[in-house]
Design a protein around this motif. Structure first.
Motif, mmCIF file in Angstrom:
data_model
loop_
_atom_site.group_PDB
_atom_site.id
_atom_site.type_symbol
_atom_site.label_atom_id
_atom_site.label_comp_id
_atom_site.label_asym_id
_atom_site.label_seq_id
_atom_site.Cartn_x
_atom_site.Cartn_y
_atom_site.Cartn_z
ATOM 1 N N MET A 242 0.806 -1.230 0.000
ATOM 2 C CA MET A 242 0.000 0.000 0.000
ATOM 3 C C MET A 242 0.835 1.274 0.000
ATOM 4 S SD MET A 242 -3.319 -0.951 2.372
ATOM 5 C CE MET A 242 -3.983 0.717 2.319
ATOM 6 N N PRO A 243 1.891 1.403 0.805
ATOM 7 C CA PRO A 243 2.685 2.635 0.734
ATOM 8 C C PRO A 243 3.256 2.881 -0.663
ATOM 9 C CG PRO A 243 3.177 1.471 2.760
ATOM 10 C CD PRO A 243 2.337 0.548 1.925
ATOM 11 N N ILE A 244 3.642 1.807 -1.354
ATOM 12 C CA ILE A 244 4.134 1.969 -2.725
ATOM 13 C C ILE A 244 3.008 2.441 -3.631
ATOM 14 C CG2 ILE A 244 5.078 0.746 -4.725
ATOM 15 C CD1 ILE A 244 6.579 -1.078 -2.789
ATOM 16 N N ALA A 245 1.860 1.755 -3.558
ATOM 17 C CA ALA A 245 0.730 2.109 -4.424
ATOM 18 C C ALA A 245 0.240 3.525 -4.165
ATOM 19 C CB ALA A 245 -0.404 1.103 -4.216
ATOM 20 N N MET A 246 0.109 3.906 -2.891
ATOM 21 C CA MET A 246 -0.412 5.230 -2.569
ATOM 22 C C MET A 246 0.577 6.330 -2.954
ATOM 23 S SD MET A 246 -2.321 4.473 1.068
ATOM 24 C CE MET A 246 -2.845 6.186 1.270
ATOM 25 N N THR A 247 1.861 6.089 -2.717
ATOM 26 C CA THR A 247 2.871 7.095 -3.080
ATOM 27 C C THR A 247 2.907 7.314 -4.586
ATOM 28 O OG1 THR A 247 4.214 6.552 -1.138
ATOM 29 C CG2 THR A 247 5.327 7.665 -2.958
ATOM 30 N N LEU A 248 2.732 6.238 -5.345
ATOM 31 C CA LEU A 248 2.776 6.331 -6.807
ATOM 32 C C LEU A 248 1.429 6.688 -7.421
ATOM 33 C CD1 LEU A 248 5.030 3.231 -7.619
ATOM 34 C CD2 LEU A 248 5.707 5.633 -7.383
ATOM 35 N N ASP A 487 14.225 3.175 -1.929
ATOM 36 C CA ASP A 487 14.931 4.163 -1.109
ATOM 37 C C ASP A 487 13.987 5.234 -0.575
ATOM 38 O OD1 ASP A 487 17.276 2.829 -1.543
ATOM 39 O OD2 ASP A 487 17.986 4.162 -3.140
ATOM 40 N N ASP A 488 12.979 5.590 -1.344
ATOM 41 C CA ASP A 488 12.075 6.662 -0.939
ATOM 42 C C ASP A 488 11.036 6.201 0.069
ATOM 43 O OD1 ASP A 488 10.824 9.263 -1.061
ATOM 44 O OD2 ASP A 488 9.272 8.359 -2.315
ATOM 45 N N ILE A 489 10.587 4.953 -0.023
ATOM 46 C CA ILE A 489 9.415 4.520 0.745
ATOM 47 C C ILE A 489 9.776 3.608 1.913
ATOM 48 C CG2 ILE A 489 7.224 3.266 0.588
ATOM 49 C CD1 ILE A 489 7.090 4.227 -2.355
ATOM 50 N N PHE A 490 10.749 2.735 1.755
ATOM 51 C CA PHE A 490 11.121 1.797 2.818
ATOM 52 C C PHE A 490 12.203 2.423 3.704
ATOM 53 C CE2 PHE A 490 9.666 -2.735 1.950
ATOM 54 C CZ PHE A 490 8.570 -2.337 1.204
ATOM 55 N N LEU A 491 11.876 2.644 4.988
ATOM 56 C CA LEU A 491 12.812 3.283 5.922
ATOM 57 C C LEU A 491 13.677 2.232 6.610
ATOM 58 C CD1 LEU A 491 10.488 6.016 7.485
ATOM 59 C CD2 LEU A 491 11.956 6.144 5.455
#
Length: 539
Positions: A242-248, A487-491
């Motif tokens: 979801m963080p990938i989908a929502m960010t994109l 790099d942008d989404i996974f901390l």
């Protein structure tokens, strides 16, 4: 800040009482109470040896109050053992462990000490003390004294290297005065994947890090997404994609989200309606089925597609994949609205318990150690509350560490099964968390790794998720910049740093080779991996 203020007030109030309590009392720098601090052994050596005299001194010191016998009216023995014994035993301090063991031996064991001192009959026993023999009354008072000493030890916070327990005080590494916000709302879906987020409320992990946090039950992943965008929640339990989908901006307007830590690995299953028992042996047998998944952008959907394709089935043509909120899944299976589902637990086990279905395959057999759910927050919220976010993420990682210990699973199952959390039978949740379960096909299984809790967000997870979004046309290939997305989404680096601060081990690497059932995934060859899959399976 609220906790710091309350402790300061407590300190002032207790300090004013100091002169009334006596010279032997000592104020604990951790909890603010009067009890044995700094050097428990030296303090114990100065205490009277006779139980009745010891009781008198404990009362004078304010450590034990006679009103405590009223605990028996509200706490049963199991609750007391959880509240006192579990939070002090086995925490890595040999002195504390020896003291607890010696105290229990003196009473004839923990069961006898607790049953006599605080058990269901203790108030009645004490009330009848004048009618019974002096020796029996003396033994009872002695056990009460032992119970009081155990209470004293349980009130002390942890020492530096001591392993965290669910009710320890706020970590020394957390300065609550620096938190931008302490009253938090954290959304969750009622599934076992959310265990660290849910259990951190009843077991005190949020409180330990300075938060008054409320976990908010959400009806669906779409509701989590929409509430996140609307700013109605501070942080969220999300599916790893979801963080990938929502960010994109896939499936909604673009809304930047950070995946802070992984909630659980494994923990899902393919469950099939009972009427098909004996007919399903592999992915090819699902042709024509209607199959439920909890959300379009979920590991469940991606793993289901991965599995079906190996059997020559086109997930978009040969089956019907439906989005079904997890709490509705068993009912939809029972009324034959769907034939099967790949869902989070406990709904796979609940289908077995209800006689509605059988477990065809655990997803850990498709990809051992695969991610499922994650702890996440928006870029905007993190920027506005950097210290709060850091401490909150640390609380979740701490909770993951506690949940990863199999010895804690039954306690956790009891805590999260309540109506306000999962609202599921405790034995069903225990079956999931312990891996001791019936599969609905007459087999008693023992699979300890059915679900586990490893918070480390490997960037190879991000690469595999992105590769499958490309494979199934959720994401145009030209937008799949694998390294930038990870790099942008996974901390990952922050998760390692926070884990190390609380004494957990964390990998130095950010990528690893992922070994799935039907292939091997090298994250630096993600684009080639997709092409090989399409060449081999035609999709």
């Amino acid at each position: 800040m609220a906790i710091a203020s309350n402790k300061s007030q407590k300190w002032n109030n207790l300090s004013a009482q100091r002169g009334q309590i006596g010279d032997l009392d000592m104020m604990c720098m951790i909890c603010g109470g009067f009890h044995m601090t700094q050097d428990h052994w030296k303090f114990l050596q100065t205490m009277p040896q006779e139980p009745v005299d010891l009781i008198d001194d404990l009362v004078k010191m304010g450590i034990y109050k006679s009103e405590s016998l009223n605990i028996a009216d509200t706490l049963n023995r199991a609750e007391l053992r959880k509240a006192l014994f579990l939070k002090m035993a086995g925490k890595g301090d040999p002195k504390r462990e020896r003291l607890c063991n010696e105290l229990s031996k003196a009473a004839g064991g923990f069961d006898q000490a607790f049953a006599a001192a605080f058990g269901p009959k203790s108030a009645e026993f004490f009330g009848d003390a004048t009618k019974i023999s002096a020796s029996t009354r003396r033994q009872f008072l002695r056990n009460v004294a032992i119970g009081a000493a155990l209470v004293t030890l349980s009130n002390c916070g942890r020492n530096g290297a001591q392993q965290a327990g669910p009710d320890d005080e706020v970590s020394d590494a957390v300065d609550v005065s620096e938190l931008e916000k302490t009253d938090l709302r954290i959304g969750f879906i009622p599934i076992t994947c959310a265990t660290p987020i849910i259990m951190s409320e009843p077991l005190g992990f949020y409180e330990r890090y300075g938060f008054d946090a409320e976990v908010v039950k959400m009806p669906s992943w779409a509701a989590v997404r929409d509430s996140a965008i609307a700013g109605e929640l501070d942080a969220y339990h999300m599916l790893a994609p979801m963080p990938i989908a929502m960010t994109l901006g896939l499936g909604s307007s673009a809304f930047p989200i950070k995946l802070a830590s992984i909630e659980n690995i494994n923990g899902q299953a393919i469950t099939v309606a009972s009427k098909y028992e004996g007919e399903i042996n592999g992915p090819e047998d699902f042709e024509g089925f209607s199959i439920g998944v909890p959300f379009e952008y979920s590991m469940h959907n991606l793993l289901l597609r991965y599995y079906l394709a190996t059997g020559g089935l086109d997930p978009d043509r040969d089956v019907s994949i439906q989005v079904v909120p997890p709490p509705d899944s068993v009912a939809r299976l029972e009324v034959e609205d769907i034939d099967a589902y790949l869902m989070p637990d406990p709904f796979n086990q609940r289908a077995v318990d209800e006689g509605a279905g059988f477990i065809h395959m655990l997803t850990k057999d498709l990809w051992p150690g695969h991610p499922c759910c994650a702890f996440a927050a928006s870029d905007e919220w993190i920027d506005a509350n950097p210290n709060t976010f850091r401490a909150l993420n640390k609380a979740i990682i701490d909770g993951c560490g506690y949940a990863s210990n199999p010895d804690n699973r039954r306690e956790i199952a009891e805590a999260i099964s309540e109506r306000r959390y999962l609202n599921q039978p405790v034995d069903v949740v225990e079956s999931v968390l312990t891996g001791q379960f019936e599969d609905g096909q007459g087999n008693q299984m023992d699979v300890p790794e059915r679900i586990d809790f490893d918070p480390y967000p490997w960037k190879s997870f991000s690469h595999w998720i992105t590769s499958q979004l490309v494979r199934w046309d959720f994401l145009p290939e030209e937008r799949a910049d694998y390294d930038d997305i990870a790099d942008d989404i996974f901390l990952t680096d922050l998760a390692r740093e926070l884990a190390e601060e609380i004494g957990q081990d964390a990998p130095e690497e950010t990528f690893r080779t992922e070994n799935l059932k039907f292939d091997e995934f090298e994250p630096d060859e993600a684009a080639d991996y997709v092409r090989r899959q399409i060449d081999e399976y035609g999709m």
